[in-house]
Write an enzyme that holds these catalytic residues in place. Structure first.
Site, PDB file in Angstrom:
ATOM      1  N   GLU A 281     114.609 -26.408  36.524  1.00  0.00           N
ATOM      2  CA  GLU A 281     116.068 -26.057  36.551  1.00  0.00           C
ATOM      3  C   GLU A 281     116.599 -26.675  35.557  1.00  0.00           C
ATOM      4  O   GLU A 281     116.759 -27.891  35.469  1.00  0.00           O
ATOM      5  CB  GLU A 281     116.505 -26.362  38.026  1.00  0.00           C
ATOM      6  CG  GLU A 281     116.028 -25.456  39.191  1.00  0.00           C
ATOM      7  CD  GLU A 281     116.464 -25.867  40.308  1.00  0.00           C
ATOM      8  OE1 GLU A 281     117.268 -26.701  40.718  1.00  0.00           O
ATOM      9  OE2 GLU A 281     115.958 -25.200  41.510  1.00  0.00           O
ATOM     10  N   CYS A 315     125.399 -28.664  36.002  1.00  0.00           N
ATOM     11  CA  CYS A 315     124.714 -27.722  35.241  1.00  0.00           C
ATOM     12  C   CYS A 315     125.186 -26.201  35.432  1.00  0.00           C
ATOM     13  O   CYS A 315     125.260 -25.356  34.541  1.00  0.00           O
ATOM     14  CB  CYS A 315     123.112 -27.689  35.766  1.00  0.00           C
ATOM     15  SG  CYS A 315     123.097 -27.252  37.619  1.00  0.00           S
TER      16      CYS A 315
HETATM   17  P1  NAD Z   1     116.972 -35.186  31.307  1.00  0.00           P
HETATM   18  O1  NAD Z   1     116.147 -34.243  30.958  1.00  0.00           O
HETATM   19  O2  NAD Z   1     117.598 -35.993  30.282  1.00  0.00           O
HETATM   20  O3  NAD Z   1     116.339 -36.196  32.390  1.00  0.00           O
HETATM   21  C1  NAD Z   1     116.053 -35.557  33.627  1.00  0.00           C
HETATM   22  C2  NAD Z   1     114.916 -36.437  34.257  1.00  0.00           C
HETATM   23  O4  NAD Z   1     113.803 -36.104  33.317  1.00  0.00           O
HETATM   24  C3  NAD Z   1     115.081 -37.876  34.265  1.00  0.00           C
HETATM   25  O5  NAD Z   1     114.655 -38.484  35.331  1.00  0.00           O
HETATM   26  C4  NAD Z   1     114.153 -38.419  32.955  1.00  0.00           C
HETATM   27  O6  NAD Z   1     114.003 -39.826  33.066  1.00  0.00           O
HETATM   28  C5  NAD Z   1     113.335 -37.482  32.862  1.00  0.00           C
HETATM   29  N1  NAD Z   1     112.338 -37.454  31.665  1.00  0.00           N
HETATM   30  C6  NAD Z   1     112.909 -37.587  30.413  1.00  0.00           C
HETATM   31  N2  NAD Z   1     111.986 -36.906  29.496  1.00  0.00           N
HETATM   32  C7  NAD Z   1     110.598 -37.019  30.302  1.00  0.00           C
HETATM   33  C8  NAD Z   1     109.672 -36.711  29.766  1.00  0.00           C
HETATM   34  N3  NAD Z   1     109.001 -36.330  28.574  1.00  0.00           N
HETATM   35  N4  NAD Z   1     108.602 -36.348  30.583  1.00  0.00           N
HETATM   36  C9  NAD Z   1     108.971 -36.743  31.935  1.00  0.00           C
HETATM   37  N5  NAD Z   1     110.149 -36.930  32.371  1.00  0.00           N
HETATM   38  C10 NAD Z   1     111.193 -37.018  31.579  1.00  0.00           C
HETATM   39  O7  NAD Z   1     118.453 -34.395  31.855  1.00  0.00           O
HETATM   40  P2  NAD Z   1     119.503 -35.569  32.585  1.00  0.00           P
HETATM   41  O8  NAD Z   1     120.378 -35.943  31.336  1.00  0.00           O
HETATM   42  O9  NAD Z   1     119.290 -36.541  33.425  1.00  0.00           O
HETATM   43  O10 NAD Z   1     120.345 -34.324  33.242  1.00  0.00           O
HETATM   44  C11 NAD Z   1     121.428 -33.500  32.578  1.00  0.00           C
HETATM   45  C12 NAD Z   1     120.602 -32.113  32.427  1.00  0.00           C
HETATM   46  O11 NAD Z   1     120.072 -31.475  33.479  1.00  0.00           O
HETATM   47  C13 NAD Z   1     121.643 -31.131  31.861  1.00  0.00           C
HETATM   48  O12 NAD Z   1     120.907 -30.307  30.942  1.00  0.00           O
HETATM   49  C14 NAD Z   1     121.870 -30.183  32.988  1.00  0.00           C
HETATM   50  O13 NAD Z   1     122.208 -28.853  32.657  1.00  0.00           O
HETATM   51  C15 NAD Z   1     120.590 -30.147  33.669  1.00  0.00           C
HETATM   52  N6  NAD Z   1     120.767 -29.586  35.033  1.00  0.00           N
HETATM   53  C16 NAD Z   1     120.244 -28.389  35.329  1.00  0.00           C
HETATM   54  C17 NAD Z   1     120.419 -28.214  36.775  1.00  0.00           C
HETATM   55  C18 NAD Z   1     119.816 -26.837  37.461  1.00  0.00           C
HETATM   56  O14 NAD Z   1     119.987 -26.490  38.594  1.00  0.00           O
HETATM   57  N7  NAD Z   1     119.541 -25.949  36.497  1.00  0.00           N
HETATM   58  C19 NAD Z   1     121.033 -29.023  37.892  1.00  0.00           C
HETATM   59  C20 NAD Z   1     121.376 -30.298  37.215  1.00  0.00           C
HETATM   60  C21 NAD Z   1     121.227 -30.786  35.814  1.00  0.00           C
END
Ligand code: NAD
Length: 513
Positions: A281, A315
């Site tokens: 997501e 999101c």
């Molecule tokens: P992010 O992708 O920066 O981080 C999310 C998670 O992934 C964190 O726990 C982070 O530590 C981890 N992560 C980062 N790089 C990684 C890697 N290479 N390998 C494994 N794990 C890794 O996202 P964010 O800034 O925490 O959240 C905001 C984003 O989330 C926005 O783009 C938003 O649209 C999206 N979002 C989507 C939904 C949905 O339902 N579609 C819901 C909420 C948020």
């Protein structure tokens, strides 16, 4: 002021007699991993600070996990998968998940406080949306696993005796749950609830920005007797840290991820090793569409919520608004008035109703888009900067709700996900025109559409390429329905039976009669 970081044990506080509030305080200051039913600092010796979004004071110290912590969590999860957790009947598992939800509700205030400390968002958002939804995520999926039947077919055979085919569901295994910071408890339990309901075990890697409620949930699991190793948490960052180590670990059978699309791309590469299943997501650049025949006040309120709730860090939020020309000026003026009426302040300040962004880095990112909009020629209807805050709050990650008009559809702020409290509003004249603009994006998460024309509502919903279209509403969720994104907003669907599809392996049994 930076609060002291105390290890209560090291200063002689009798840990056996600590109250729950002290325990919470302890967790908030010294956030540990939760592995095999135990809180542990792990072996790396590395920690990083948690800062409050409202004033950037250090409010916690988080253990940073490495390969050893991920290995230990995977080993514990695999033991539980084949051991105590597997030994439970579905009824017992379902009862346990109900108990988890009840214990979250009993400790409601602790969860609210923990999430508020992490996100800086107003208490009412935690109390009415994020924490209740966290509890619901356990009950709803316990009900789903109990009540959804599997398929069965009678099959003809040449000898006329036939065969019976029927399906059984087995847990997929150890699930890696990687979650973001914008609605930490809701989004994490949205994965943990169905994963456990289906008999899997989990390892959660919460966002480095918001580790508190994942830790608290460990206490809840122990309190209600969930077997050790069923629920594990390893804290840390993404690349070259706990997130990457978890998603690359061969002992993890499937990965469910919520976060940015580019992170999803990296995780997909990791999951390709061992061909593990993924559910993603991800980001959005969602359109709000307002027709002139709408209930005007409801539409203004709905678009206001969708653009600005949670300081725009949703999101499903709306960063592109299209308004039918006859009501365009009136709509822009009404939205501007609401955006200018927000009152910034601390989460528990009853005079305030608006919080900061999650971090300094995110504030800088959002402000860079505010500057870019001006460079690209936007008319700034309101906002565009940082509100004046006094005292310690001046250090917080505040930004003004911002509305632009006058940009072409090619402008960066109209194309890229900003994830802040801002939107661009553009007039439109025909359905075809607005459908084309709404679909002209790499993302496809959600739309909110405002009209009283029933046939038009159905027509539009079928034409917009998104996972969910809300008509005359926004963020109205029924957890039994399919949820997920089209295009670069996601892979797969979760919710109701769709979650069962991801969190179980369906096996077919064929009996010759
Ligand atoms: P992010 O992708 O920066 O981080 C999310 C998670 O992934 C964190 O726990 C982070 O530590 C981890 N992560 C980062 N790089 C990684 C890697 N290479 N390998 C494994 N794990 C890794 O996202 P964010 O800034 O925490 O959240 C905001 C984003 O989330 C926005 O783009 C938003 O649209 C999206 N979002 C989507 C939904 C949905 O339902 N579609 C819901 C909420 C948020």
């Amino acid at each position: 002021m930076v609060p002291p970081r105390l290890d209560l044990k090291s200063v002689g506080v009798p840990t056996g007699r600590r109250t729950q509030a002290q325990e919470l305080n302890d967790i908030m200051r010294q956030i540990q991993h939760f592995i095999d039913g135990e809180f542990t600092a792990g072996s790396t010796g590395k920690r990083f600070d948690k800062r409050s979004p409202v004033d950037n004071a250090v409010i916690g110290s988080i253990a940073e996990g490495g390969r050893a912590e991920v290995d230990a969590a995977v080993a514990a999860a695999r033991r539980a998968l084949r051991g105590d957790w597997a030994a439970l009947s579905t009824d017992s598992r379902v009862a346990m998940l109900y108990a988890v939800a009840d214990e979250i509700t009993r400790r409601f205030d602790d969860f609210v406080e923990a999430e508020m400390a992490d996100t800086g968002q107003p208490a009412h958002v935690m109390e009415h949306v994020f924490i209740p939804r966290g509890a619901a995520n356990f009950k709803v999926f316990a009900d789903v696993i109990k009540n959804v039947p599997t398929e069965a077919f009678h099959t003809d055979t040449p000898d006329g005796r036939g065969a019976l085919n029927y399906a059984i569901r087995q847990p997929k295994g150890v699930i890696g749950v990687v979650s973001p910071w914008n609605a930490p408890f809701l989004l994490m339990t949205w994965k943990v609830g169905p994963a456990l309901a289906c008999g899997n075990t989990v390892i959660v890697k919460p966002s480095e920005e918001t580790p508190n409620t994942a830790a608290l949930l460990g206490e809840v699991m122990n309190a209600v007797g969930v077997p050790k190793g069923v629920y594990n948490v390893v804290n840390g960052f993404g690349p070259d840290s706990a997130g990457e180590f978890l998603t690359r670990h061969p002992g993890v059978d499937a990965i469910t991820f919520t976060g940015e699309t580019r992170t999803g791309t990296a995780i997909m590469k990791a999951a390709a090793e061992g061909t593990r299943d993924v559910s993603f997501e991800m980001g959005g650049k969602n359109a709000g569409i307002v027709f002139a025949d709408c209930d005007f006040d409801a539409a203004v309120e709905g678009i206001f919520r969708s653009a600005f709730l949670n300081t725009g860090q949703v999101c499903l939020g709306t960063e592109r608004v299209y308004v039918e020309r006859p009501i365009f000026d009136k709509f822009v003026a009404a939205l501007k008035a609401k955006a200018e009426a927000v009152r910034f302040g601390r989460p528990r300040n009853t005079g305030a109703n608006y919080g900061p962004l999650i971090s300094k880095a995110h504030q800088q990112k959002v402000l860079s888009y505010y500057a870019k909009a001006v460079e690209e020629g936007a008319t700034v209807v309101t906002g565009g900067g940082v509100p004046e805050m006094s005292g310690a709050l001046a250090e917080g990650n505040w930004v003004q709700p911002t509305i632009w008009t006058g940009l072409p559809e090619t402008a960066a702020v109209v194309r890229e996900e900003i994830f802040g409290p801002c939107c661009h509003i553009r007039p439109f004249d025909t359905e075809d025109e607005v459908v084309n603009m709404a679909n002209d994006t790499d993302y496809g998460l959600s739309t909110t559409l405002w009209t009283t024309h029933l046939a038009r509502a159905h027509r539009m919903a079928a034409r917009i390429d998104v996972g969910i279209t809300w008509i005359n509403s926004w963020f109205l969720r029924d957890l039994r329905t399919a949820f997920g994104g089209a295009k670069q907003s996601g892979i797969g669907r979760e919710g109701g039976v769709h979650s069962l599809e991801f969190y179980t392996e369906t096996r077919n049994v064929c009996i010759k009669l």
